[in-house]
Design an enzyme around this catalytic site. Sequence first.
Site, PDB file in Angstrom:
ATOM      1  N   LYS A 224       0.333 -15.005 -32.230  1.00 46.20           N
ATOM      2  CA  LYS A 224      -0.636 -15.274 -31.585  1.00 46.20           C
ATOM      3  C   LYS A 224      -0.878 -16.859 -31.811  1.00 46.20           C
ATOM      4  CE  LYS A 224      -4.859 -14.816 -33.239  1.00 46.20           C
ATOM      5  NZ  LYS A 224      -6.002 -15.790 -33.098  1.00 46.20           N
ATOM      6  N   ASN A 225      -1.210 -17.354 -32.942  1.00 44.03           N
ATOM      7  CA  ASN A 225      -1.591 -18.755 -33.289  1.00 44.03           C
ATOM      8  C   ASN A 225      -0.725 -19.872 -32.762  1.00 44.03           C
ATOM      9  OD1 ASN A 225      -3.869 -17.775 -34.308  1.00 44.03           O
ATOM     10  ND2 ASN A 225      -2.975 -17.958 -36.662  1.00 44.03           N
TER      11      ASN A 225
ATOM     12  N   ARG B   3     -11.806 -19.326 -30.189  1.00 46.04           N
ATOM     13  CA  ARG B   3     -11.892 -20.746 -30.738  1.00 46.04           C
ATOM     14  C   ARG B   3     -10.842 -21.526 -30.019  1.00 46.04           C
ATOM     15  NH1 ARG B   3     -16.001 -23.397 -33.130  1.00 46.04           N
ATOM     16  NH2 ARG B   3     -15.093 -25.207 -34.342  1.00 46.04           N
TER      17      ARG B   3
ATOM     18  N   CYS C 293     -14.093 -15.843 -34.350  1.00 43.57           N
ATOM     19  CA  CYS C 293     -14.398 -15.168 -35.370  1.00 43.57           C
ATOM     20  C   CYS C 293     -15.551 -16.150 -36.382  1.00 43.57           C
ATOM     21  CB  CYS C 293     -13.188 -14.909 -36.412  1.00 43.57           C
ATOM     22  SG  CYS C 293     -12.059 -13.784 -35.792  1.00 43.57           S
TER      23      CYS C 293
ATOM     24  N   ARG D  94     -15.976 -24.345 -38.674  1.00 37.46           N
ATOM     25  CA  ARG D  94     -14.864 -24.826 -37.952  1.00 37.46           C
ATOM     26  C   ARG D  94     -15.125 -25.728 -36.780  1.00 37.46           C
ATOM     27  NH1 ARG D  94     -10.978 -20.017 -36.804  1.00 37.46           N
ATOM     28  NH2 ARG D  94     -12.567 -18.800 -35.781  1.00 37.46           N
ATOM     29  N   PRO D  95     -16.102 -26.915 -36.978  1.00 35.90           N
ATOM     30  CA  PRO D  95     -16.509 -27.930 -36.072  1.00 35.90           C
ATOM     31  C   PRO D  95     -15.300 -28.575 -35.256  1.00 35.90           C
ATOM     32  CG  PRO D  95     -16.751 -29.071 -38.015  1.00 35.90           C
ATOM     33  CD  PRO D  95     -16.314 -27.492 -38.449  1.00 35.90           C
ATOM     34  N   VAL D  96     -15.587 -28.928 -34.078  1.00 33.28           N
ATOM     35  CA  VAL D  96     -14.490 -29.776 -33.360  1.00 33.28           C
ATOM     36  C   VAL D  96     -14.780 -31.130 -33.620  1.00 33.28           C
ATOM     37  CG1 VAL D  96     -14.180 -27.809 -31.688  1.00 33.28           C
ATOM     38  CG2 VAL D  96     -16.078 -29.478 -31.120  1.00 33.28           C
ATOM     39  N   ASP D  97     -15.657 -31.667 -34.408  1.00 40.24           N
ATOM     40  CA  ASP D  97     -15.913 -32.912 -34.617  1.00 40.24           C
ATOM     41  C   ASP D  97     -14.610 -33.859 -34.726  1.00 40.24           C
ATOM     42  OD1 ASP D  97     -18.318 -31.706 -34.511  1.00 40.24           O
ATOM     43  OD2 ASP D  97     -19.323 -32.642 -36.464  1.00 40.24           O
TER      44      ASP D  97
ATOM     45  N   ASP E 147      -5.719 -16.815 -43.537  1.00 44.10           N
ATOM     46  CA  ASP E 147      -5.496 -15.620 -42.816  1.00 44.10           C
ATOM     47  C   ASP E 147      -4.819 -14.558 -43.517  1.00 44.10           C
ATOM     48  OD1 ASP E 147      -6.699 -16.848 -40.802  1.00 44.10           O
ATOM     49  OD2 ASP E 147      -4.932 -17.047 -39.509  1.00 44.10           O
TER      50      ASP E 147
ATOM     51  N   ILE F  98     -10.751 -22.805 -47.549  1.00 46.29           N
ATOM     52  CA  ILE F  98     -10.635 -23.108 -46.278  1.00 46.29           C
ATOM     53  C   ILE F  98     -11.920 -22.953 -45.460  1.00 46.29           C
ATOM     54  CG2 ILE F  98      -9.223 -23.076 -44.119  1.00 46.29           C
ATOM     55  CD1 ILE F  98      -7.612 -24.174 -46.201  1.00 46.29           C
TER      56      ILE F  98
ATOM     57  N   ARG G 159      -7.661  -8.579 -31.072  1.00 45.38           N
ATOM     58  CA  ARG G 159      -7.328 -10.145 -30.471  1.00 45.38           C
ATOM     59  C   ARG G 159      -6.279 -10.714 -31.350  1.00 45.38           C
ATOM     60  NH1 ARG G 159     -11.102 -13.186 -33.312  1.00 45.38           N
ATOM     61  NH2 ARG G 159     -10.085 -14.729 -32.104  1.00 45.38           N
TER      62      ARG G 159
END
Length: 420
Positions: free
Chosen positions: A22-23, A92, A116, A121-124, A307, A329, A399
Amino acid sequence: MDILIVEGNGPLNGTVPISGSKNAALPILIASLLMEGPVYYTNVPRLRDIGTTLKLLEVLGCPADMDEAGNVTAQPCEIAYQAPYELVRTMRASALCLGPLLARLGRASVALPGGCAIGARPVDMHLTALEKMGATFNLDAGYIEGFTDGLKGAHIAFPFPTVGGTENLLMAASLAEGTTVLENAAREPEVCDLAEFLIQCGARITGHGTSEITIEGVPTLRQPENASYRIMSDRIEAGTYMAAACITRGEVLLKDCPVESMEAVIAAFEDMGAKMDAREDGLFVSAKEKLSCVDVKTLPYPGFPTDMQAQIMAVMTMAEGSGVIEETIFENRYMHVQELVRMGARIKLSGRTAFVRGVEGLTGAPVMASDLRASASLVVAALAAHGVTAIRRIYHLDRGYENIDAKLNAVGAKVRREQE
């Protein structure tokens, strides 16, 4: 809404086929937006997140069809710039549209993503890096709006390895003008799989798999005629079935297991006392004796993956002795702990550290899944528990795990779905 009913039924024995990752599949499918001409993929898992991604590609002007065998054909045509909230809110990985859309169109409008609830988990870091390449951003009504007159190569040093940030920049830089260097880049196998796909389509990328990646921009990308790209096998799915075999003291062949990308996970289970035998067709896992607890610290690849933290914790709940798990993490990735405690586990939390003491046995109970990997840990625990466990909110599970109930039943488990 579906409930997963799991009844403890002794050791698992047999063969479990490992699906495509998936990833890896999510960013590779999104990379279709970069292409001139059709793209073909094989070994794509049939998952909820994959279905959402295919719908998102269609909305963005890249219709994609998937057959029963996991083959996908994507046809980029009139690319659009807006990724709507209705699709983005559950996933995400949708933030990965930013790089390709800016590279192709010079404009992107992507709703702030969901997924999730395991941490900020910012997209900065994605945005800061893309700004160094010439993009500008603003936040408008819950959407990230990005603009550029043309992305330019840049030297980018991430403050810490970010898988999504590395993937976004790989895609954006592949069509940018000039050379981009990514320092402190993520080294995960899924990042390498994306790089290999882009290289197949004409990108000039070196250094993937190391902490420094160099990308020389090219004018266009196109998959070679009559070619296809096979998505790598899912190392986290393989690790989850490894955990299931170990907690039930079974023997399972993980067919098509990506052994070379699972060294840290394999080493941790071997330290617990499990036997691992890499074979031509996969990995044979044997855990006939009771295992022992170990200490685990999650780290970016090639360290132990976050994970797999919940799944190895589930195994440790019924192992000898005690162990310490440190989650470095994500700050909110212990929501499965209280559900395991409901089943009889002995776990104490202190900040990002979990102290696990093994017990003789777990007892089935009604439990609630909070995220994808938490769901998997509850299934693993339930397989070895006495009695019946009812797991609610398993849409999280769907998912990331293809046909998990069928795969488990094929090796001796007793798992079924019911409507609540």
